[in-house]
Design a protein around this motif. Sequence first.
Motif, mmCIF file in Angstrom:
data_model
loop_
_atom_site.group_PDB
_atom_site.id
_atom_site.type_symbol
_atom_site.label_atom_id
_atom_site.label_comp_id
_atom_site.label_asym_id
_atom_site.label_seq_id
_atom_site.Cartn_x
_atom_site.Cartn_y
_atom_site.Cartn_z
ATOM 1 N N UNK A 1 11.911 17.760 -14.848
ATOM 2 C CA UNK A 1 12.435 18.522 -13.760
ATOM 3 C C UNK A 1 13.347 19.699 -14.196
ATOM 4 N N UNK A 2 14.380 19.277 -14.945
ATOM 5 C CA UNK A 2 15.232 20.364 -15.297
ATOM 6 C C UNK A 2 14.816 21.334 -16.260
ATOM 7 N N UNK A 3 13.970 21.178 -16.999
ATOM 8 C CA UNK A 3 13.278 22.346 -18.028
ATOM 9 C C UNK A 3 12.474 23.022 -17.117
ATOM 10 N N UNK A 4 11.545 22.342 -16.240
ATOM 11 C CA UNK A 4 10.663 23.168 -15.373
ATOM 12 C C UNK A 4 11.497 24.022 -14.558
ATOM 13 N N UNK A 5 12.551 23.618 -13.997
ATOM 14 C CA UNK A 5 13.406 24.556 -13.077
ATOM 15 C C UNK A 5 13.896 25.546 -14.038
ATOM 16 N N UNK A 6 14.398 25.390 -15.044
ATOM 17 C CA UNK A 6 15.049 26.440 -15.857
ATOM 18 C C UNK A 6 14.000 27.509 -16.429
ATOM 19 N N UNK A 7 12.727 27.056 -16.613
ATOM 20 C CA UNK A 7 11.416 27.980 -16.831
ATOM 21 C C UNK A 7 11.192 28.608 -15.635
ATOM 22 N N UNK A 8 11.022 28.213 -14.140
ATOM 23 C CA UNK A 8 10.832 28.882 -13.200
ATOM 24 C C UNK A 8 11.799 29.999 -12.872
ATOM 25 N N UNK B 1 9.299 36.330 -13.524
ATOM 26 C CA UNK B 1 9.312 37.159 -12.440
ATOM 27 C C UNK B 1 7.861 37.770 -12.041
ATOM 28 N N UNK B 2 7.653 37.414 -10.725
ATOM 29 C CA UNK B 2 6.284 37.569 -10.444
ATOM 30 C C UNK B 2 6.036 39.372 -9.978
ATOM 31 N N UNK B 3 4.842 39.784 -10.606
ATOM 32 C CA UNK B 3 4.606 41.288 -10.299
ATOM 33 C C UNK B 3 3.146 41.110 -9.753
ATOM 34 N N UNK B 4 2.879 41.643 -8.626
ATOM 35 C CA UNK B 4 1.703 41.670 -7.840
ATOM 36 C C UNK B 4 1.169 42.979 -8.414
ATOM 37 N N UNK B 5 -0.355 42.872 -8.802
ATOM 38 C CA UNK B 5 -0.893 44.035 -9.252
ATOM 39 C C UNK B 5 -1.853 44.594 -8.055
ATOM 40 N N UNK B 6 -2.306 45.785 -8.362
ATOM 41 C CA UNK B 6 -2.960 46.517 -7.154
ATOM 42 C C UNK B 6 -4.343 45.610 -6.800
ATOM 43 N N UNK B 7 -4.742 45.841 -5.544
ATOM 44 C CA UNK B 7 -5.857 45.222 -5.158
ATOM 45 C C UNK B 7 -7.123 45.888 -5.594
ATOM 46 N N UNK B 8 -7.284 47.161 -6.118
ATOM 47 C CA UNK B 8 -8.284 47.922 -6.297
ATOM 48 C C UNK B 8 -7.942 48.545 -7.905
ATOM 49 N N UNK B 9 -8.972 48.609 -8.580
ATOM 50 C CA UNK B 9 -8.684 49.238 -10.051
ATOM 51 C C UNK B 9 -8.185 48.340 -11.010
ATOM 52 N N UNK B 10 -8.048 48.821 -12.333
ATOM 53 C CA UNK B 10 -7.330 47.976 -13.248
ATOM 54 C C UNK B 10 -5.867 48.549 -13.231
ATOM 55 N N UNK B 11 -4.805 47.593 -12.903
ATOM 56 C CA UNK B 11 -3.407 48.123 -13.237
ATOM 57 C C UNK B 11 -3.029 48.515 -14.683
ATOM 58 N N UNK B 12 -3.853 47.978 -15.557
ATOM 59 C CA UNK B 12 -3.592 48.560 -17.020
ATOM 60 C C UNK B 12 -4.104 50.078 -17.099
#
Length: 104
Positions: free
Chosen positions: A16-23, A27-38
């Motif tokens: 649990x301590x390691x998992x929490x540190x990793x979480x 940082x979550x980045x939402x990608x566009x719904x259409x087309x390729x973000x790249x």
Amino acid sequence: TSIPINRLRSHQAFEPAVAWRLLERLEIHHTPKHGSWLNMAEIELSVLSQQCLNRRIPDATTLVREVAAWQQARNADPRPVNWRFTTADARIKLKRLYPSIQVG
């Protein structure tokens, strides 16, 4: 309160301590719904190169200032990406990737 499922899964793989540190580092980045973000990122880098970096820039301070000014101007006048590659085009060009269904 409920715990998000992704936290439960991380606790299954780590202590649990390691998992929490990793979480905490995620940082979550939402990608566009259409087309390729790249592709969109590559387009923006190309525009940056053509409009801002197409000349000799004497030092890092000037580079940072110029890119920041370009970025501010670009963000003030957003331009959507006009995708021309349709699903029908993909089915033709990427035919070998689509399964062939035989009826009968």
